[in-house]
Design a protein around this motif. Structure first.
Motif, PDB file in Angstrom:
ATOM      1  N   ASP A  47     -20.002  18.553 -34.800  1.00  0.00           N
ATOM      2  CA  ASP A  47     -21.326  17.964 -34.649  1.00  0.00           C
ATOM      3  C   ASP A  47     -22.318  19.111 -34.767  1.00  0.00           C
ATOM      4  O   ASP A  47     -22.268  20.062 -33.994  1.00  0.00           O
ATOM      5  CB  ASP A  47     -21.433  17.276 -33.282  1.00  0.00           C
ATOM      6  CG  ASP A  47     -22.809  16.694 -33.021  1.00  0.00           C
ATOM      7  OD1 ASP A  47     -23.753  17.042 -33.755  1.00  0.00           O
ATOM      8  OD2 ASP A  47     -22.942  15.904 -32.089  1.00  0.00           O
TER       9      ASP A  47
ATOM     10  N   SER B  50     -12.690  20.188 -25.193  1.00  0.00           N
ATOM     11  CA  SER B  50     -12.816  18.732 -25.105  1.00  0.00           C
ATOM     12  C   SER B  50     -12.358  18.059 -26.402  1.00  0.00           C
ATOM     13  O   SER B  50     -11.737  16.991 -26.377  1.00  0.00           O
ATOM     14  CB  SER B  50     -14.261  18.328 -24.779  1.00  0.00           C
ATOM     15  OG  SER B  50     -15.135  18.717 -25.819  1.00  0.00           O
ATOM     16  N   LEU B  51     -12.636  18.698 -27.535  1.00  0.00           N
ATOM     17  CA  LEU B  51     -12.138  18.177 -28.809  1.00  0.00           C
ATOM     18  C   LEU B  51     -10.610  18.185 -28.833  1.00  0.00           C
ATOM     19  O   LEU B  51      -9.983  17.222 -29.277  1.00  0.00           O
ATOM     20  CB  LEU B  51     -12.669  19.020 -29.972  1.00  0.00           C
ATOM     21  CG  LEU B  51     -14.032  18.680 -30.559  1.00  0.00           C
ATOM     22  CD1 LEU B  51     -14.387  19.691 -31.640  1.00  0.00           C
ATOM     23  CD2 LEU B  51     -14.058  17.272 -31.130  1.00  0.00           C
ATOM     24  N   ASN B  52     -10.030  19.267 -28.351  1.00  0.00           N
ATOM     25  CA  ASN B  52      -8.566  19.362 -28.309  1.00  0.00           C
ATOM     26  C   ASN B  52      -7.964  18.257 -27.462  1.00  0.00           C
ATOM     27  O   ASN B  52      -6.938  17.668 -27.823  1.00  0.00           O
ATOM     28  CB  ASN B  52      -8.150  20.734 -27.765  1.00  0.00           C
ATOM     29  CG  ASN B  52      -7.936  21.754 -28.867  1.00  0.00           C
ATOM     30  OD1 ASN B  52      -7.334  21.443 -29.886  1.00  0.00           O
ATOM     31  ND2 ASN B  52      -8.425  22.959 -28.685  1.00  0.00           N
TER      32      ASN B  52
ATOM     33  N   ARG C 144      -9.214  15.289 -26.820  1.00  0.00           N
ATOM     34  CA  ARG C 144      -9.363  13.997 -27.491  1.00  0.00           C
ATOM     35  C   ARG C 144      -8.382  13.852 -28.652  1.00  0.00           C
ATOM     36  O   ARG C 144      -7.772  12.797 -28.838  1.00  0.00           O
ATOM     37  CB  ARG C 144     -10.802  13.846 -27.987  1.00  0.00           C
ATOM     38  CG  ARG C 144     -11.824  13.668 -26.866  1.00  0.00           C
ATOM     39  CD  ARG C 144     -13.241  13.844 -27.398  1.00  0.00           C
ATOM     40  NE  ARG C 144     -13.531  12.872 -28.451  1.00  0.00           N
ATOM     41  CZ  ARG C 144     -14.527  13.014 -29.330  1.00  0.00           C
ATOM     42  NH1 ARG C 144     -15.289  14.094 -29.291  1.00  0.00           N
ATOM     43  NH2 ARG C 144     -14.741  12.088 -30.240  1.00  0.00           N
ATOM     44  N   VAL C 145      -8.211  14.929 -29.440  1.00  0.00           N
ATOM     45  CA  VAL C 145      -7.285  14.872 -30.567  1.00  0.00           C
ATOM     46  C   VAL C 145      -5.849  14.744 -30.076  1.00  0.00           C
ATOM     47  O   VAL C 145      -5.047  13.990 -30.634  1.00  0.00           O
ATOM     48  CB  VAL C 145      -7.447  16.121 -31.464  1.00  0.00           C
ATOM     49  CG1 VAL C 145      -6.324  16.187 -32.496  1.00  0.00           C
ATOM     50  CG2 VAL C 145      -8.791  16.099 -32.173  1.00  0.00           C
TER      51      VAL C 145
ATOM     52  N   LEU D 182     -14.700  23.128 -27.959  1.00  0.00           N
ATOM     53  CA  LEU D 182     -13.353  23.040 -28.521  1.00  0.00           C
ATOM     54  C   LEU D 182     -12.337  22.473 -27.526  1.00  0.00           C
ATOM     55  O   LEU D 182     -11.493  21.654 -27.912  1.00  0.00           O
ATOM     56  CB  LEU D 182     -12.913  24.410 -29.027  1.00  0.00           C
ATOM     57  CG  LEU D 182     -11.644  24.449 -29.888  1.00  0.00           C
ATOM     58  CD1 LEU D 182     -11.769  23.524 -31.095  1.00  0.00           C
ATOM     59  CD2 LEU D 182     -11.355  25.878 -30.353  1.00  0.00           C
TER      60      LEU D 182
ATOM     61  N   LEU E 280     -14.721  16.461 -36.448  1.00  0.00           N
ATOM     62  CA  LEU E 280     -14.342  17.705 -35.780  1.00  0.00           C
ATOM     63  C   LEU E 280     -15.545  18.601 -35.526  1.00  0.00           C
ATOM     64  O   LEU E 280     -15.406  19.671 -34.932  1.00  0.00           O
ATOM     65  CB  LEU E 280     -13.319  18.471 -36.631  1.00  0.00           C
ATOM     66  CG  LEU E 280     -11.999  17.758 -36.907  1.00  0.00           C
ATOM     67  CD1 LEU E 280     -11.109  18.629 -37.784  1.00  0.00           C
ATOM     68  CD2 LEU E 280     -11.288  17.404 -35.615  1.00  0.00           C
TER      69      LEU E 280
ATOM     70  N   PHE F 222     -12.977  10.374 -36.903  1.00  0.00           N
ATOM     71  CA  PHE F 222     -13.046  11.392 -35.849  1.00  0.00           C
ATOM     72  C   PHE F 222     -13.638  12.668 -36.434  1.00  0.00           C
ATOM     73  O   PHE F 222     -12.998  13.358 -37.232  1.00  0.00           O
ATOM     74  CB  PHE F 222     -11.654  11.663 -35.285  1.00  0.00           C
ATOM     75  CG  PHE F 222     -11.656  12.503 -34.036  1.00  0.00           C
ATOM     76  CD1 PHE F 222     -11.453  11.928 -32.796  1.00  0.00           C
ATOM     77  CD2 PHE F 222     -11.868  13.869 -34.106  1.00  0.00           C
ATOM     78  CE1 PHE F 222     -11.455  12.688 -31.642  1.00  0.00           C
ATOM     79  CE2 PHE F 222     -11.875  14.639 -32.961  1.00  0.00           C
ATOM     80  CZ  PHE F 222     -11.675  14.055 -31.737  1.00  0.00           C
TER      81      PHE F 222
END
Length: 217
Positions: free
Chosen positions: A100, A113-115, A117-118, A111, A98, A96
């Motif tokens: 790109d 969308s990353l949050n 997913r995580v 951030l 963090l 995964f």
């Protein structure tokens, strides 16, 4: 806390890798938070030597510098180099990322969308971390206390002393796991380790203590 002392980084790395591989074979989702930096390179090598089936395994870096993956400062680059390129591994774990590089200048926009997913991957089965000479772990540095325990897994770190920016998993999400394993090596780490194991109010300011004292496991 349990302290294990080893005669060399090689022995420490092998012991940590044994913990990791043993947990892969245990029940539950195989999601792990793993460290960056220079200390764990042998840890990744021994994992690559010993794990033959990566099915369902997800690795999440504890933090990342917002640099190109080819940079020596990139944690995801370090993991790929020291784990995923060892011994011609065919079945790779899910790694995964963090960061790109395509969104370097609009990181705050991605951030959320990353949050999301995580958060769907939490809590991890185990967290493997390093400790800096100043007591930081992941990218939880002294002076960033307001961000240590935010409600979201990830937060943005902008340190004036560095040419790059960072993203880190917050202390509360690191602590919300049944097992925390710290890999610490080198003479320069001795003073901070003494402070941690004295465990009095003088050590409370250390970022790593913020994680340890909130830990559920």
């Amino acid at each position: 806390m349990e302290l294990k002392v080893f005669p060399s980084l090689d022995d420490l790395s092998q012991a940590a890798a044994n913990i990791f591989t043993g947990m892969i074979n245990s029940d539950g989702e195989n999601t792990f938070i793993v460290p960056g930096g220079s200390t764990p390179y042998l840890f990744y090598k021994y994992i690559a030597d010993n794990v033959t089936d990566w099915t369902g395994v997800t690795l999440i870096p504890s933090d990342e510098r917002l640099v190109d993956e080819t940079s020596a400062e990139s944690n995801i680059g370090l993991i790929r180099k020291n784990l995923m390129q060892q011994n011609g591994i065919k079945d790779m774990p899910t790694l995964f990322s963090l960061f790109d590089g395509n969104y370097k200048h609009k990181f705050n926009q991605v951030l959320p969308s990353l949050n999301s997913r995580v958060k769907n991957l939490m809590p991890p089965k185990a967290v493997f971390l390093g400790i800096g000479t100043d007591g930081h772990t992941a990218s939880l540095f002294p002076g960033e206390e307001k961000n240590y325990c935010i409600e979201k897994p990830l937060f943005f770190v902008d340190r004036p002393s560095e040419l790059f920016q960072r993203v880190s998993i917050s202390a509360c999400f690191l602590a919300n796991t049944l097992r925390l394993i710290f890999l610490v090596s080198g003479e320069k780490k001795r003073p901070v380790m003494k402070k941690i194991f004295i465990n009095n109010k003088r050590s409370d300011y250390l970022p790593v203590m913020n994680v340890i004292k909130k830990a559920t496991g």
